[in-house]
Design a protein around this motif. Structure first.
Motif, PDB file in Angstrom:
ATOM      1  N   GLU A 250       0.858  -1.184   0.000  1.00  0.00           N
ATOM      2  CA  GLU A 250       0.000   0.000   0.000  1.00  0.00           C
ATOM      3  C   GLU A 250       0.888   1.226   0.000  1.00  0.00           C
ATOM      4  OE1 GLU A 250      -1.773   1.454   4.133  1.00  0.00           O
ATOM      5  OE2 GLU A 250      -2.112  -0.683   3.834  1.00  0.00           O
TER       6      GLU A 250
ATOM      7  N   ARG B 135      -3.051   4.010  -2.728  1.00  0.00           N
ATOM      8  CA  ARG B 135      -2.947   2.986  -3.770  1.00  0.00           C
ATOM      9  C   ARG B 135      -2.691   1.658  -3.080  1.00  0.00           C
ATOM     10  NH1 ARG B 135       1.992   1.899  -7.885  1.00  0.00           N
ATOM     11  NH2 ARG B 135       0.975   0.276  -9.104  1.00  0.00           N
TER      12      ARG B 135
ATOM     13  N   VAL C 243      -2.037  -2.434  -3.814  1.00  0.00           N
ATOM     14  CA  VAL C 243      -1.676  -3.471  -4.782  1.00  0.00           C
ATOM     15  C   VAL C 243      -2.175  -4.783  -4.186  1.00  0.00           C
ATOM     16  CG1 VAL C 243       0.186  -4.589  -6.044  1.00  0.00           C
ATOM     17  CG2 VAL C 243       0.313  -2.133  -5.543  1.00  0.00           C
TER      18      VAL C 243
ATOM     19  N   THR D  17      -3.943  -2.783  -9.124  1.00  0.00           N
ATOM     20  CA  THR D  17      -3.960  -1.575  -8.307  1.00  0.00           C
ATOM     21  C   THR D  17      -5.390  -1.131  -8.059  1.00  0.00           C
ATOM     22  OG1 THR D  17      -1.804  -0.759  -9.024  1.00  0.00           O
ATOM     23  CG2 THR D  17      -3.392   0.889  -8.315  1.00  0.00           C
TER      24      THR D  17
ATOM     25  N   TYR E 163     -10.438   1.141 -10.386  1.00  0.00           N
ATOM     26  CA  TYR E 163      -9.732  -0.095 -10.733  1.00  0.00           C
ATOM     27  C   TYR E 163      -9.688  -0.204 -12.250  1.00  0.00           C
ATOM     28  CZ  TYR E 163      -9.537  -5.142 -11.766  1.00  0.00           C
ATOM     29  OH  TYR E 163      -9.237  -6.371 -12.287  1.00  0.00           O
TER      30      TYR E 163
END
Length: 164
Positions: free
Chosen positions: A69, A89, A91, A115, A129
């Protein structure tokens, strides 16, 4: 040298929920293993069933885990001394899902894990997304597309849940 243009579809919702509530909803739905330990354990496995067991232990109720993150707003807030913007963000993914896509389209490894972006704007908290299907569409693999569509459904369902 080859350059290919890929058209990407972005799924996005705006939530009236507070930023922290949206982030908390996301984090409560995904596994958050210690990634150093997770990768040590996966490398130490001697068989696929053992690897699968380690992966399963790291997944949350959505069959996804947090890989990383990034608080993207932190640098901007430090620059201005303000409490905004708030931009995170995440992941996220599942190595077993990634394996299935990469098996059919090696380039899928460029797009997975995925992401998720959560950012606060004047009109609400946006969750976004970029859909995996759109990344893989031009490769023409029906097998990879089926996995990508399932992943997209899993992620968009999660984001709807977090935003509502």
């Amino acid at each position: 040298m080859t350059i290919v243009k890929i058209e990407v579809e972005r799924f996005s919702l705006t939530s009236s929920k507070p930023f922290d509530a949206v982030v908390a909803a996301l984090k409560s739905a995904i596994g958050q293993p210690n990634m150093v330990e997770f990768f040590q354990e996966t490398r130490a496995t001697n068989s696929f069933p053992d690897l699968e067991r380690v992966v399963q232990s790291g997944l949350g109720r959505t069959d996804l885990m947090l890989f990383a993150e990034f608080d993207l707003g932190d640098i901007l807030r430090r620059e201005t001394g303000s409490k905004t913007p708030r931009i995170m963000r995440f992941v996220v993914g599942n190595p077993l899902i990634m394996k299935e896509m990469v098996k059919h389209v090696p380039d899928a490894g460029s797009y997975a894990p995925v992401t998720l972006l959560i950012d606060e704007r004047p009109d609400g908290v946006h969750v976004s997304y970029d859909k995996m299907e759109s990344y893989l569409l031009h490769y023409g693999s029906s097998e990879a597309l089926a996995v990508a569509r399932n992943l997209d459904t899993k992620i968009t369902t999660l984001l709807r849940e977090c935003a509502s």
